[in-house]
Scaffold this active site. Sequence first.
Site, PDB file in Angstrom:
ATOM      1  N   SER A   3     -50.165  -6.046  18.624  1.00  0.00           N
ATOM      2  CA  SER A   3     -49.350  -6.151  19.818  1.00  0.00           C
ATOM      3  C   SER A   3     -49.726  -7.512  20.781  1.00  0.00           C
ATOM      4  CB  SER A   3     -49.533  -4.825  20.540  1.00  0.00           C
ATOM      5  OG  SER A   3     -48.984  -3.852  19.835  1.00  0.00           O
TER       6      SER A   3
HETATM    7  N1  SAH Z   1     -52.333  -0.715  18.024  1.00  0.00           N
HETATM    8  C1  SAH Z   1     -52.547  -1.945  17.232  1.00  0.00           C
HETATM    9  C2  SAH Z   1     -51.425  -1.905  16.080  1.00  0.00           C
HETATM   10  C3  SAH Z   1     -49.704  -1.964  16.485  1.00  0.00           C
HETATM   11  S1  SAH Z   1     -48.669  -1.926  14.973  1.00  0.00           S
HETATM   12  C4  SAH Z   1     -52.307  -3.039  18.257  1.00  0.00           C
HETATM   13  O1  SAH Z   1     -51.798  -2.632  19.354  1.00  0.00           O
HETATM   14  O2  SAH Z   1     -52.283  -4.198  17.979  1.00  0.00           O
HETATM   15  C5  SAH Z   1     -48.527  -0.279  14.743  1.00  0.00           C
HETATM   16  C6  SAH Z   1     -49.535   0.453  14.080  1.00  0.00           C
HETATM   17  O3  SAH Z   1     -49.151   1.701  13.792  1.00  0.00           O
HETATM   18  C7  SAH Z   1     -49.606  -0.179  12.451  1.00  0.00           C
HETATM   19  O4  SAH Z   1     -50.926  -0.316  11.963  1.00  0.00           O
HETATM   20  C8  SAH Z   1     -49.269   1.090  11.566  1.00  0.00           C
HETATM   21  O5  SAH Z   1     -49.769   1.147  10.279  1.00  0.00           O
HETATM   22  C9  SAH Z   1     -49.383   2.239  12.402  1.00  0.00           C
HETATM   23  N2  SAH Z   1     -48.737   3.621  12.191  1.00  0.00           N
HETATM   24  C10 SAH Z   1     -47.395   3.525  11.882  1.00  0.00           C
HETATM   25  N3  SAH Z   1     -47.196   4.917  11.688  1.00  0.00           N
HETATM   26  C11 SAH Z   1     -48.386   5.400  11.761  1.00  0.00           C
HETATM   27  C12 SAH Z   1     -48.698   6.861  11.677  1.00  0.00           C
HETATM   28  N4  SAH Z   1     -47.844   7.862  11.176  1.00  0.00           N
HETATM   29  N5  SAH Z   1     -49.938   7.325  11.786  1.00  0.00           N
HETATM   30  C13 SAH Z   1     -50.824   6.247  12.090  1.00  0.00           C
HETATM   31  N6  SAH Z   1     -50.680   5.082  12.223  1.00  0.00           N
HETATM   32  C14 SAH Z   1     -49.343   4.549  12.265  1.00  0.00           C
END
Ligand code: SAH
Length: 258
Positions: free
Chosen positions: A79
């Site tokens: 993000s």
């Molecule tokens: N929190 C991180 C990544 C954001 S991208 C940041 O702020 O940089 C969103 C993330 O959610 C991805 O890594 C994706 O794999 C994860 N994600 C999506 N669906 C999910 C689920 N059901 N359970 C756990 N993680 C999930």
Amino acid sequence: MQLAFALALFFPNFMMFMRSQYNTQRALVDHLVRSGVVISPEVRKVLDKVNRKNYAGDWDEASAYTDTPLPIGCGQTISAPHMHGHALEDMLPYLKKSQASSVNILDVGCGSGYLTAALGRLVDDSKGEPILGKPGKVYGIDVYPELVNMTRENIQKEDGDLLTNKIVEVSIGDGWKGLPDKGPFDAIHVGAAAYEFPTDLMMQLRVGGVLVIPVGRYDQALYKVERLAESSKYSDRDFRKKRLLGVRYVPLVHPDEL
Ligand code: SAH
């Protein structure tokens, strides 16, 4: 300079980009403070300590320190720094006022690990008083095993003590279900957009705790959800939802959709 002016005239976003591209973590954090995203000294200290370059994959420094999301693999992104700052500011008051002697935090969708590590630094008591003022534990989960490994590897670079001291634990998990065995949580952050409010996750909040989550399929907004009362069965009445701002996140998937 003339070129920059001409580009700004035709591509208004170019000036935004010019303004928000920096060469160091410190300069990036200064930008977040100047733009009013980071307001508390605690969040500032945390962001100063966790170097985004370590969590930005193969992207160069110019990209890592720019206030923009970046691809990290598996179709996912790290993000934008202003969203990390926002999420930390949203959770901070609830963590500060928690009655728990050690606060418990869940970061759903840890991706490349930046926010998980930042939350770890907030409650890290291994070198004295934690930045939050009290200790705690942070659980990071992601649905992609590759990203769970990436989070661990990234944290090892300069924040490895958080793993060895067990302040941060990372595992594969489904954010729709959360980690019921590790709750209740004072704060839960979700880094992907849910198409509806995830009640299983809400039930893992401590009373007085907060869930920060983007919700919506096409028209998304970041919400904070406070738990007002305890009950073994879910009831809408036990929660207060507040829309914070419009956002754009990748979807919170169901693992069987992968
Ligand atoms: N929190 C991180 C990544 C954001 S991208 C940041 O702020 O940089 C969103 C993330 O959610 C991805 O890594 C994706 O794999 C994860 N994600 C999506 N669906 C999910 C689920 N059901 N359970 C756990 N993680 C999930």
